[in-house]
Motif scaffolding. Structure first.
Motif, PDB file in Angstrom:
ATOM      1  N   SER A  10       0.834  -1.206   0.000  1.00  0.00           N
ATOM      2  CA  SER A  10       0.000   0.000   0.000  1.00  0.00           C
ATOM      3  C   SER A  10       0.868   1.255   0.000  1.00  0.00           C
ATOM      4  O   SER A  10       0.597   2.216  -0.721  1.00  0.00           O
ATOM      5  CB  SER A  10      -0.924   0.014   1.221  1.00  0.00           C
ATOM      6  OG  SER A  10      -1.846  -1.024   1.154  1.00  0.00           O
ATOM      7  N   ARG A  11       1.909   1.238   0.805  1.00  0.00           N
ATOM      8  CA  ARG A  11       2.827   2.389   0.858  1.00  0.00           C
ATOM      9  C   ARG A  11       3.527   2.584  -0.484  1.00  0.00           C
ATOM     10  O   ARG A  11       3.647   3.717  -0.966  1.00  0.00           O
ATOM     11  CB  ARG A  11       3.851   2.193   1.974  1.00  0.00           C
ATOM     12  CG  ARG A  11       4.633   3.434   2.303  1.00  0.00           C
ATOM     13  CD  ARG A  11       5.556   3.288   3.506  1.00  0.00           C
ATOM     14  NE  ARG A  11       5.005   2.474   4.577  1.00  0.00           N
ATOM     15  CZ  ARG A  11       5.553   1.321   4.995  1.00  0.00           C
ATOM     16  NH1 ARG A  11       6.654   0.878   4.458  1.00  0.00           N
ATOM     17  NH2 ARG A  11       5.002   0.640   5.975  1.00  0.00           N
ATOM     18  N   LYS A  49       0.952   4.033  -2.906  1.00  0.00           N
ATOM     19  CA  LYS A  49       0.660   5.445  -2.620  1.00  0.00           C
ATOM     20  C   LYS A  49       1.798   6.350  -3.064  1.00  0.00           C
ATOM     21  O   LYS A  49       1.572   7.392  -3.688  1.00  0.00           O
ATOM     22  CB  LYS A  49       0.391   5.642  -1.129  1.00  0.00           C
ATOM     23  CG  LYS A  49      -0.939   5.121  -0.674  1.00  0.00           C
ATOM     24  CD  LYS A  49      -1.092   5.266   0.828  1.00  0.00           C
ATOM     25  CE  LYS A  49      -2.354   4.593   1.312  1.00  0.00           C
ATOM     26  NZ  LYS A  49      -2.473   4.617   2.770  1.00  0.00           N
ATOM     27  N   CYS A  67       2.000   6.372  -6.843  1.00  0.00           N
ATOM     28  CA  CYS A  67       0.837   7.103  -7.346  1.00  0.00           C
ATOM     29  C   CYS A  67       1.052   8.615  -7.215  1.00  0.00           C
ATOM     30  O   CYS A  67       0.781   9.370  -8.150  1.00  0.00           O
ATOM     31  CB  CYS A  67      -0.400   6.649  -6.589  1.00  0.00           C
ATOM     32  SG  CYS A  67      -1.941   7.222  -7.265  1.00  0.00           S
ATOM     33  N   LYS A  68       1.553   9.046  -6.086  1.00  0.00           N
ATOM     34  CA  LYS A  68       1.821  10.472  -5.879  1.00  0.00           C
ATOM     35  C   LYS A  68       2.836  10.998  -6.887  1.00  0.00           C
ATOM     36  O   LYS A  68       2.652  12.075  -7.463  1.00  0.00           O
ATOM     37  CB  LYS A  68       2.336  10.718  -4.461  1.00  0.00           C
ATOM     38  CG  LYS A  68       1.288  10.599  -3.392  1.00  0.00           C
ATOM     39  CD  LYS A  68       1.918  10.750  -2.010  1.00  0.00           C
ATOM     40  CE  LYS A  68       0.936  10.432  -0.913  1.00  0.00           C
ATOM     41  NZ  LYS A  68       1.569  10.468   0.426  1.00  0.00           N
TER      42      LYS A  68
END
Length: 186
Positions: free
Chosen positions: A117-118, A121, A124-125
């Motif tokens: 997940s990290r 994220k 994605c950022k």
């Protein structure tokens, strides 16, 4: 992270899937999660397209429709970017359906889910920032807007490659695809 920790965590996750303790995934939650990246990029490109359209000064030519004649191709690439964002959202739906089928407590206990997940994220950022910078560049130089769908697609492919390499690094890529097929049948 040691291989034994990964194996224990993967066994924990797969045990939760096999035990029947997993919940029926919420389609709305999966759609919300799968829409974050494509709709963020699409909104940046939409702002860029709006700036291009509103800053356009048509030449004095009474015989043609200036919006269609001079900006038609730009509008077409804007439409293509919209279709591409819908397609990317659809492709991201299944992995997020798999994620939302696990209870939140299990997701919080799993080291693998937390790390993946990290990674997602952060990637994605970065990709949203890259697409945002390209959207600003294309607003200032409208000819660049023709490459917007390709930059968007390439950033998605890079993001998928990073996530797939992380799954492969942890040795759970094959198992995740089997569970994704299982969740689709539910």
């Amino acid at each position: 992270m040691m291989y034994e920790d990964i194996k224990k965590d993967a066994d924990f996750l797969f045990g939760k899937f096999a035990s029947g303790e997993n919940i029926v995934p919420s389609a709305f939650d999966a759609i919300k999660l799968s829409a974050i990246f494509p709709l963020s990029c699409l909104s940046l490109y939409a702002l860029s397209l709006a700036y291009i359209i509103f800053s356009f000064v048509p030449p004095d030519d009474v015989w043609v429709n200036p919006m269609i004649h001079y900006l038609g191709l730009t509008l077409a690439f804007g439409g293509f970017t919209l279709l591409l964002s819908i397609a990317i959202m659809a492709m991201m739906y299944t992995p997020f359906m798999l994620l939302t089928s696990l209870p939140i407590q299990v997701r919080m206990q799993s080291i693998l889910v937390q790390k993946l997940s990290r990674t997602f994220k952060n990637t994605c950022k970065i990709m949203i920032v890259v697409n945002g910078l390209f959207a600003v560049s294309s607003a200032l130089l409208p000819q660049l807007f023709y490459a917007a769908p390709f930059v968007f697609l390439i950033s998605y492919l890079i993001m998928q490659t990073i996530i797939s390499s992380e799954l492969t690094r942890y040795g759970i890529a094959g198992a995740m695809s089997k569970f994704a097929r299982l969740v689709k049948k539910i």
